[in-house]
Design an enzyme around this catalytic site. Structure first.
Site, PDB file in Angstrom:
ATOM      1  N   HIS A  66       0.271   1.528 -13.246  1.00  0.00           N
ATOM      2  CA  HIS A  66       1.061   0.380 -13.716  1.00  0.00           C
ATOM      3  C   HIS A  66       2.536   0.775 -13.708  1.00  0.00           C
ATOM      4  O   HIS A  66       2.883   1.860 -14.193  1.00  0.00           O
ATOM      5  CB  HIS A  66       0.619  -0.026 -15.125  1.00  0.00           C
ATOM      6  CG  HIS A  66       1.339  -1.224 -15.617  1.00  0.00           C
ATOM      7  ND1 HIS A  66       1.074  -2.493 -15.146  1.00  0.00           N
ATOM      8  CD2 HIS A  66       2.372  -1.347 -16.493  1.00  0.00           C
ATOM      9  CE1 HIS A  66       1.899  -3.352 -15.725  1.00  0.00           C
ATOM     10  NE2 HIS A  66       2.699  -2.678 -16.545  1.00  0.00           N
ATOM     11  N   GLY A  88       0.766  -1.235   0.000  1.00  0.00           N
ATOM     12  CA  GLY A  88       0.000   0.000   0.000  1.00  0.00           C
ATOM     13  C   GLY A  88       0.798   1.287   0.000  1.00  0.00           C
ATOM     14  O   GLY A  88       0.326   2.299   0.508  1.00  0.00           O
ATOM     15  N   ILE A 101      -7.681  -8.912 -11.933  1.00  0.00           N
ATOM     16  CA  ILE A 101      -8.276  -8.234 -13.094  1.00  0.00           C
ATOM     17  C   ILE A 101      -9.779  -8.116 -12.905  1.00  0.00           C
ATOM     18  O   ILE A 101     -10.447  -9.094 -12.554  1.00  0.00           O
ATOM     19  CB  ILE A 101      -7.905  -9.014 -14.388  1.00  0.00           C
ATOM     20  CG1 ILE A 101      -6.398  -8.881 -14.628  1.00  0.00           C
ATOM     21  CG2 ILE A 101      -8.686  -8.496 -15.580  1.00  0.00           C
ATOM     22  CD1 ILE A 101      -5.845  -9.856 -15.651  1.00  0.00           C
TER      23      ILE A 101
HETATM   24  C1  GAR Z   1       3.116  -0.881  -7.490  1.00  0.00           C
HETATM   25  O1  GAR Z   1       4.390  -0.835  -8.062  1.00  0.00           O
HETATM   26  C2  GAR Z   1       2.059  -0.827  -8.565  1.00  0.00           C
HETATM   27  O2  GAR Z   1       2.387   0.002  -9.638  1.00  0.00           O
HETATM   28  C3  GAR Z   1       2.012  -2.264  -8.984  1.00  0.00           C
HETATM   29  O3  GAR Z   1       2.091  -2.990  -7.777  1.00  0.00           O
HETATM   30  C4  GAR Z   1       2.853  -2.236  -6.832  1.00  0.00           C
HETATM   31  C5  GAR Z   1       2.052  -2.112  -5.556  1.00  0.00           C
HETATM   32  O4  GAR Z   1       2.799  -1.498  -4.546  1.00  0.00           O
HETATM   33  N1  GAR Z   1       0.817  -2.555  -9.730  1.00  0.00           N
HETATM   34  C6  GAR Z   1       0.789  -3.407 -10.748  1.00  0.00           C
HETATM   35  O5  GAR Z   1       1.744  -4.082 -11.067  1.00  0.00           O
HETATM   36  C7  GAR Z   1      -0.539  -3.511 -11.462  1.00  0.00           C
HETATM   37  N2  GAR Z   1      -0.403  -4.218 -12.696  1.00  0.00           N
HETATM   38  P1  GAR Z   1       2.069  -0.824  -3.302  1.00  0.00           P
HETATM   39  O6  GAR Z   1       1.121  -1.854  -2.703  1.00  0.00           O
HETATM   40  O7  GAR Z   1       3.208  -0.517  -2.358  1.00  0.00           O
HETATM   41  O8  GAR Z   1       1.356   0.407  -3.782  1.00  0.00           O
END
Ligand code: GAR
Length: 213
Positions: A110, A12, A93
């Protein structure tokens, strides 16, 4: 005032960037009214709690079919009267039924420059592993609208990040977050809430910021 739901699956940090931005200067009239996690006990739920934002869990595998899952998700979204859904590290998804009900009202971050390293199977560290394996010199992050095609909706904003020769997937992930994701996502949410994002023929245009009168 627009009601925002942030959907999460992990630590998060992008949610944190949104919560911090809301606290620091507001989200252009939007407010985060709930955080929806795809499973129990994720770090993002603790971040929500620390900001007194209600957390909900909607786990796909808890339902016998996709339709039941969608109905449960709709019930949560209706309960909070949600106007905008932000996918912030939400790693499953959403079906067409969900994306159509919230057409042009779901945005995703992304961790690559779409159309590179995106689509089904490209999430989290896998995206950065693929960028390093391809030997590209520049990557970045993309915020886009969500439709039924994974990572296929209209692009709203992108920010480039240089790859360093000694990068690992982990160091690259961190730099993309710091230099792109945590900046871009609150910026786009603010622009959405201020009504600055126009979409024509699946392309977006950002209009001037409205001045207070
Ligand atoms: C982030 O890097 C986000 O961009 C990616 O997951 C991570 C979550 O980190 N999302 C994807 O890959 C979606 N296809 P977080 O939980 O620390 O925000």
């Amino acid at each position: 005032m627009l009601n925002i739901a942030v959907m999460v699956s992990g630590g998060g940090t992008n949610l944190q960037a949104l919560l911090d931005a809301e606290k620091a200067g507001g989200l252009g009239g939007g407010r985060i009214v709930c955080v929806i996690a795809s499973k129990e006990n994720v770090g993002a739920l603790r971040r929500a709690e620390a900001f007194s934002v209600p957390g909900e869990v909607c786990r796909r595998t808890a339902f016998s079919c996709e339709e039941e899952y969608e109905n449960a998700l709709f019930a949560i979204l209706d309960k909070y009267n949600i106007d905008l859904i932000v996918l912030a590290g939400f790693l499953s998804i959403l079906s067409k039924r969900v994306t159509e009900r919230y057409a042009n009202r779901i945005i995703n971050i992304h961790p690559a420059l779409i159309p590179s390293f995106c689509g089904k199977g490209y999430y989290g560290l896998k995206v950065h592993e693929a960028a390093l394996a391809a030997g590209v010199k520049v990557t970045g992050a993309t915020v886009h609208f969500v439709n039924e095609i994974p990572d296929g909706g209209a692009i709203i904003a992108q920010k480039a990040v240089y790859i360093e020769p000694d990068d690992t997937p982990e160091t690259l992930q961190r730099r993309v977050m710091e230099q792109a994701e945590w900046i871009l996502l609150p910026q786009v949410v603010r622009q959405f809430c201020q009504g600055q994002i126009r979409i024509v023929d699946n392309k977006t245009y950002i209009t001037e910021e409205k001045q207070d009168v």
